[in-house]
Design a protein around this motif. Structure first.
Motif, short mmCIF file in Angstrom:
data_model
loop_
_atom_site.label_atom_id
_atom_site.label_comp_id
_atom_site.label_asym_id
_atom_site.label_seq_id
_atom_site.Cartn_x
_atom_site.Cartn_y
_atom_site.Cartn_z
N ASP A 9 0.71 -1.19 -0.15
CA ASP A 9 -0.14 -0.04 -0.11
C ASP A 9 0.64 1.27 -0.14
OD1 ASP A 9 0.97 0.01 2.76
OD2 ASP A 9 -1.09 0.42 3.51
N GLN A 10 2.04 1.30 0.26
CA GLN A 10 3.03 2.13 -0.03
C GLN A 10 3.98 2.02 -1.18
OE1 GLN A 10 2.68 4.63 2.64
NE2 GLN A 10 1.22 3.23 3.36
N ASP A 11 3.23 2.03 -2.44
CA ASP A 11 4.06 1.91 -3.42
C ASP A 11 3.28 2.51 -4.88
OD1 ASP A 11 5.30 0.71 -5.71
OD2 ASP A 11 4.57 -1.47 -5.10
N SER A 12 4.14 3.50 -5.14
CA SER A 12 3.41 4.34 -6.02
C SER A 12 3.77 3.88 -7.36
CB SER A 12 4.43 5.86 -6.15
OG SER A 12 5.74 5.60 -6.36
N ALA A 13 4.46 2.70 -7.70
CA ALA A 13 4.47 2.02 -8.82
C ALA A 13 3.41 1.14 -9.25
CB ALA A 13 5.72 1.00 -8.88
N MET A 14 2.64 1.06 -8.09
CA MET A 14 0.98 0.17 -8.36
C MET A 14 -0.01 1.04 -7.70
SD MET A 14 0.07 -2.27 -10.11
CE MET A 14 -1.52 -3.05 -10.30
N PRO A 15 -0.53 2.37 -8.04
CA PRO A 15 -1.46 3.01 -7.35
C PRO A 15 -2.77 2.10 -7.36
CG PRO A 15 -0.97 3.89 -9.63
CD PRO A 15 -0.15 2.64 -9.40
N GLY A 30 1.13 -1.07 5.15
CA GLY A 30 2.46 -0.78 5.82
C GLY A 30 3.46 -1.19 4.85
N ALA A 31 3.38 -2.02 3.94
CA ALA A 31 4.42 -2.50 3.14
C ALA A 31 4.99 -1.54 1.92
CB ALA A 31 4.27 -3.91 2.48
N HIS A 32 6.37 -1.68 1.61
CA HIS A 32 6.73 -0.66 0.69
C HIS A 32 6.92 -1.49 -0.57
CE1 HIS A 32 6.99 3.11 2.85
NE2 HIS A 32 7.00 2.21 3.98
N HIS A 33 7.36 -0.80 -1.74
CA HIS A 33 7.40 -1.34 -2.93
C HIS A 33 9.07 -2.10 -2.58
CE1 HIS A 33 8.10 -2.28 -7.32
NE2 HIS A 33 9.36 -1.90 -7.20
N GLY A 34 9.06 -3.70 -2.85
CA GLY A 34 10.27 -4.14 -2.61
C GLY A 34 10.32 -4.92 -1.24
N TYR A 35 9.39 -4.89 -0.83
CA TYR A 35 9.18 -5.45 0.78
C TYR A 35 9.63 -6.91 0.77
CZ TYR A 35 4.74 -7.86 -0.94
OH TYR A 35 3.94 -8.52 -1.56
#
Length: 253
Positions: free
Chosen positions: A187-193, A218-223
């Motif tokens: 959900d913290q990923d601008s690459a997959m809005p 709470g996860a970011h891109h690349g988790y």
């Protein structure tokens, strides 16, 4: 703990030779086969460790160097730990390689990877599983839609631009997919809005694809990538639980 063997192999493609890492349980097999698509940082020790963990569960795992046209892995020299300060300089080197890839070339490569797995004496017969990370999530979906008779299951984690407005977006292949799919977004990923998450869900649902899409809060891109600052241990373990359950359901034991 199951002993694992890992080695480097060469896979002949229409455009050359792709180096790849292969891992499998100790023994002669046969083992259900998995195609493992890398993230943008490329084939490196961390991905080999991930492949080893998957192999320890009873699978033959092939991790190709998707950037093989630019050289053998490591194509880009990486630090042991990729922190935010290192990313701009690394992506200056990575982006030209990413932009040079085409869906046609990537799916030609996929045919070679699937052929290598089909021909391996270590591989059990039948369709394979696919897992992909970051750019690899798109490759997983695209491969499942391009070679539906060869793919039983495909998963993608912190994928990028899976359902964009581009004419060649991976989600447009949903109608061709026969595999069971699982996607876990951050959900913290601008690459997959959110709009792309919704568009992917609608495409898969409208096409009647057996699938599940989840958002890891709470996860970011690349988790999943423990050699980067984006790593999230809880989300990474959740990814393993879901991935192994998917393959247990769909691949011949």
């Amino acid at each position: 703990m199951t002993a694992v063997r890992g080695t480097t192999v060469d896979v002949t493609t229409a455009d050359g030779v792709a180096d790849a890492y292969v891992a499998h349980p100790d023994g002669d097999g046969p083992f259900p086969a998995v195609l493992f698509y890398m993230d943008a940082f490329g084939l490196r020790p961390h991905l080999e460790k991930m492949a080893d963990r998957l192999a320890a569960e009873g699978y033959l795992v092939l991790v190709p160097n998707v950037f093989y046209r630019a050289g053998r892995a490591p194509v880009v020299e990486l630090p042991d730990f990729i922190d935010p300060a290192a990313r701009p300089g690394l992506f200056e080197q990575i982006m030209p390689m990413l932009r040079s890839l085409t869906p046609e070339g990537l799916m030609s490569d996929a045919r070679a990877y699937l052929g290598w797995l089909a021909d391996s004496p270590l591989a059990a017969g039948g369709p394979v599983g696919i897992t992909g990370y970051c750019m690899g999530a798109g490759l997983a979906l695209r491969t499942a839609g391009t070679y539906p008779d060869r793919v039983a299951a495909a998963a993608g984690f912190h994928g990028a631009n899976l359902a964009s407005e581009a004419d060649d977006s991976p989600h447009l292949l949903a109608g061709e997919v026969t595999a069971e799919l699982y996607f876990a977004h951050a959900d913290q990923d601008s690459a997959m809005p959110v709009e792309q998450i919704d568009r992917l869900e609608k495409a898969l649902t409208d096409a009647g694809v057996t699938h599940r899409c989840e958002v890891y809060a709470g996860a970011h891109h690349g988790y999943t990538q423990a050699d980067t600052a984006a790593y999230d241990a809880e989300a990474a373990e959740r990814h393993w639980t879901e991935l192994l359950a998917l393959f247990e359901r769909t691949l011949t034991p």
